[in-house]
Design a protein around this motif. Structure first.
Motif, PDB file in Angstrom:
ATOM      1  N   GLN A   1       0.863  -1.183   0.000  1.00  0.00           N
ATOM      2  CA  GLN A   1       0.000   0.000   0.000  1.00  0.00           C
ATOM      3  C   GLN A   1       0.902   1.237   0.000  1.00  0.00           C
ATOM      4  O   GLN A   1       1.479   1.603   1.026  1.00  0.00           O
TER       5      GLN A   1
ATOM      6  N   ARG B   1       5.576   6.035   4.847  1.00  0.00           N
ATOM      7  CA  ARG B   1       4.366   5.596   5.541  1.00  0.00           C
ATOM      8  C   ARG B   1       3.685   4.445   4.809  1.00  0.00           C
ATOM      9  O   ARG B   1       2.547   4.079   5.112  1.00  0.00           O
ATOM     10  N   CYS B   2       4.377   3.871   3.840  1.00  0.00           N
ATOM     11  CA  CYS B   2       3.804   2.738   3.091  1.00  0.00           C
ATOM     12  C   CYS B   2       3.655   1.524   4.003  1.00  0.00           C
ATOM     13  O   CYS B   2       4.379   1.366   4.992  1.00  0.00           O
ATOM     14  N   LEU B   3       2.714   0.664   3.648  1.00  0.00           N
ATOM     15  CA  LEU B   3       2.492  -0.580   4.385  1.00  0.00           C
ATOM     16  C   LEU B   3       2.782  -1.761   3.471  1.00  0.00           C
ATOM     17  O   LEU B   3       2.359  -1.782   2.310  1.00  0.00           O
TER      18      LEU B   3
ATOM     19  N   ARG C   1       1.252  -6.977   8.315  1.00  0.00           N
ATOM     20  CA  ARG C   1       1.519  -5.695   7.667  1.00  0.00           C
ATOM     21  C   ARG C   1       2.577  -4.954   8.472  1.00  0.00           C
ATOM     22  O   ARG C   1       2.439  -4.781   9.686  1.00  0.00           O
ATOM     23  N   VAL C   2       3.616  -4.529   7.794  1.00  0.00           N
ATOM     24  CA  VAL C   2       4.740  -3.912   8.486  1.00  0.00           C
ATOM     25  C   VAL C   2       5.163  -2.630   7.780  1.00  0.00           C
ATOM     26  O   VAL C   2       4.854  -2.411   6.606  1.00  0.00           O
ATOM     27  N   ARG C   3       5.892  -1.783   8.498  1.00  0.00           N
ATOM     28  CA  ARG C   3       6.486  -0.591   7.932  1.00  0.00           C
ATOM     29  C   ARG C   3       7.859  -0.932   7.333  1.00  0.00           C
ATOM     30  O   ARG C   3       8.451  -1.978   7.616  1.00  0.00           O
TER      31      ARG C   3
ATOM     32  N   ARG D   1       1.866   4.964   0.133  1.00  0.00           N
ATOM     33  CA  ARG D   1       1.289   6.136   0.781  1.00  0.00           C
ATOM     34  C   ARG D   1       2.254   7.320   0.699  1.00  0.00           C
ATOM     35  O   ARG D   1       3.463   7.136   0.529  1.00  0.00           O
TER      36      ARG D   1
END
Length: 228
Positions: A191, A201-203, A216-218, A193
């Motif tokens: 994802q 800030r993407c996931l 889901r991680v940074r 962002r």
């Protein structure tokens, strides 16, 4: 190696010959305390030399050399000579090369501090005894060279999130209540962002290889595999 090249035979490109030559080179007095040179680098060196400077093949005095000496422990942070880069070929700087190893105890990857010794199993597979960074001798392990030793994974900067693609193999920091370790995983979904003052800030939806769980991680929890 220039002298060996001048006296080389077709065996100079043979895998076993290159392995013996690499071991002989690493065990020499002048290499004491320095990281090892790998046999594919020796093979590449001969291939380049034979392509650019063909020689008449003659018998090599080193072709039947048998080596049984096991090198002393080799700290990975020691500086050493780097093979000359060939024209048009990108060669990693071996003076900065670091490794990681997968522990047989938990399947997680840890940075290698020292290669202590090696051995060959009856199956012909090679194993090395490693000491992990931050651990003592009581945690030393025998690990499979082919399956469980590799160049160290690289942490990603916030600006490098675009390098991560769906399907990529990554090293992910798995945080649990009772443990926190690095495991292999594959990227399932991303994802994208907008970045802010905090950075990326993407996931990233990843699936761990060892237990098939998803999370889901940074970006800060991911390391990528080196590419050349």
């Amino acid at each position: 190696m220039e002298k060996i090249h001048a006296e080389s035979t077709e065996k100079s490109l043979d895998q076993e010959f290159c392995k013996r030559l690499a071991r002989n080179f690493n065990c020499s007095t002048g290499r004491a305390g320095k990281p090892t040179v790998k046999w594919p680098e020796v093979q590449s060196w001969f291939q380049e030399r034979q392509q650019s400077h063909p020689v008449k093949f003659a018998s090599s005095p080193n072709s039947n050399l048998e080596l049984s000496v096991v090198p002393e422990a080799i700290p990975l942070n020691e500086a050493h000579e780097t093979p000359q880069a060939f024209k048009g070929e990108k060669v990693p700087d071996l003076s900065e090369l670091e490794f990681e190893a997968r522990s047989s105890k938990d399947g997680a990857w840890y940075d290698v501090d020292t290669f202590l010794t090696h051995r060959f199993l009856t199956s012909g597979e090679a194993e090395v005894r490693v000491r992990f960074v931050g651990f003592g001798a009581e945690e030393d392990e025998w690990v499979n060279v082919k399956k469980d030793i590799r160049e160290r994974s690289l942490p990603l900067e916030h600006s490098e999130c675009g390098k991560v693609r769906v399907g990529d193999l990554v090293l992910c920091f798995q945080e649990r209540r009772d443990q926190a370790r690095y495991y292999d995983a594959h990227v399932v979904e991303i994802q994208r962002r907008m970045h802010d003052i905090r950075g990326c800030r993407c996931l990233f939806l990843i699936r761990y290889n060892h237990d098939n769980t998803e999370e889901r991680v940074r970006l800060r929890r991911l390391c990528c595999r080196p590419t050349y």
